[in-house]
Design a protein around this motif. Structure first.
Motif, short mmCIF file in Angstrom:
data_model
loop_
_atom_site.label_atom_id
_atom_site.label_comp_id
_atom_site.label_asym_id
_atom_site.label_seq_id
_atom_site.Cartn_x
_atom_site.Cartn_y
_atom_site.Cartn_z
N ALA A 197 -5.16 -3.19 -0.71
CA ALA A 197 -5.93 -2.28 -1.58
C ALA A 197 -6.31 -2.94 -2.89
O ALA A 197 -7.09 -2.39 -3.66
N ALA A 253 -1.41 -3.95 -4.70
CA ALA A 253 -1.01 -2.91 -3.75
C ALA A 253 -1.50 -3.32 -2.36
O ALA A 253 -2.34 -2.67 -1.74
N ASN A 255 -6.44 1.40 -12.64
CA ASN A 255 -5.84 0.13 -12.20
C ASN A 255 -5.73 -0.86 -13.36
O ASN A 255 -5.68 -2.07 -13.16
N THR A 259 -1.73 2.86 -4.52
CA THR A 259 -3.14 3.09 -4.29
C THR A 259 -3.69 4.14 -5.25
O THR A 259 -2.94 4.88 -5.89
N LYS A 260 -5.02 4.22 -5.32
CA LYS A 260 -5.66 5.22 -6.17
C LYS A 260 -5.26 6.63 -5.76
O LYS A 260 -4.88 7.46 -6.60
N GLU A 265 0.81 -1.21 0.00
CA GLU A 265 0.00 0.00 0.00
C GLU A 265 0.85 1.26 0.00
O GLU A 265 0.37 2.34 -0.37
N ALA A 322 -3.03 -2.75 -8.22
CA ALA A 322 -2.38 -1.45 -8.10
C ALA A 322 -2.91 -0.46 -9.13
O ALA A 322 -3.16 -0.81 -10.28
#
Length: 285
Positions: free
Chosen positions: A247, A244, A234, A163-164, A126, A250
């Protein structure tokens, strides 16, 4: 030795042995190397270590990433002379008249593809992963235009996977760096939504991009895009099983610089390569 004629390009001091091909003179070369060094400042700011990507990309791997659906016109194939052609070469036959065999590989059209493919199956956590790389990239184009549009050129990228929110922060930091670097160098850039990632301009993916742009370009006054920030969502995480942590797949994003285009923008802004190089040296101290 080739007897192809050479011509001086509008950028000044450059020789062209063919369409989309150039040789940089010492001043332009110093500009290119100096600008590339300056642009590594984004990698230093984001603690993105320097890596070196592969010189060729598998056609099969690129197909898994929808490269040919999005960019069927850009690929430059790596071929080798067929075994039956070798005797002809050795006896002086014209190489252009002898058969080439596909290798199943393309020359890179962007620096990030090789990096992404090398991370297949990894978990970047993450906290995410950043990498920086520069490479020679190649693209078939409908036309070529001095330093603005080349068959082969240098691209520096800073890539993020995680992460986003991390991907969005990466692009914000990249955009801020581009504008800071431009101001230091005396360049006026305009940010614009890019419309080039999809071949089918009327297709569903192109319409989606119009509603939710994933690429913004930074353009010199003559319209030349010299840098971009690119949000992949993603997509690569899912296609390449890059995770990730908790999460999930990725999210990725990259900040890209076309180094020859920065050279062009510097000359456009300062009038001559020599004055452009003086400004760069003043900035770098």
């Amino acid at each position: 030795m080739s007897t192809a004629s050479t011509t001086v390009l509008p950028d000044g001091g450059l020789k062209s042995p063919g369409p989309g091909l150039i040789t940089l003179d010492p001043v332009h070369t110093a500009l290119l190397h100096g600008l590339n060094d300056l642009l590594t400042g984004l990698a230093a700011r984001l603690s993105a270590p320097e890596v070196l990507g592969p010189p060729l990309l598998s056609v099969a791997s690129l197909a898994r990433l929808d490269f040919f659906r999005n960019f069927p016109h850009l690929g430059v194939s790596a071929g080798r002379f067929a075994p039956e052609a070798l005797d002809g070469l050795a006896t002086g036959e014209a190489p252009g008249e002898l058969p080439l065999t596909p290798t199943g590989y393309l020359l890179p059209s962007a620096t990030c593809y090789g990096l992404l493919l090398s991370l297949e199956g990894r978990d970047v956590g993450e906290e995410g992963l950043r990498l920086s790389a520069a490479g020679r990239c190649f693209r078939n184009e409908t036309h070529y235009d001095g330093l603005r549009r080349l068959w082969g050129f240098h691209m520096r990228e800073v890539l993020y996977l995680g992460t986003k929110q991390g991907s969005l922060d990466h692009l914000d930091q990249g955009a801020a760096f581009i504008l800071e670097a431009a101001e230091l160098l005396g360049l006026e850039l305009e940010r614009a939504v890019a419309d080039d990632p999809f071949y089918d301009k009327g297709g569903s993916r192109a319409r989606l991009m119009a509603l939710d742009p994933v690429k913004h370009e930074f353009c010199a006054p003559d319209g030349t895009a010299i840098a971009s920030v690119n949000r992949h969502r993603n997509f690569f995480g899912e296609r390449l099983d890059i995770q990730a942590g908790s999460a999930g797949p990725a999210y990725s994003a990259c900040v890209a610089f076309g180094v020859e285009r920065w050279v062009h923008a510097m000359i456009l802004a300062h009038g001559t390569p020599e004055r452009a190089l003086d400004r760069l040296r003043d900035v770098r101290g």
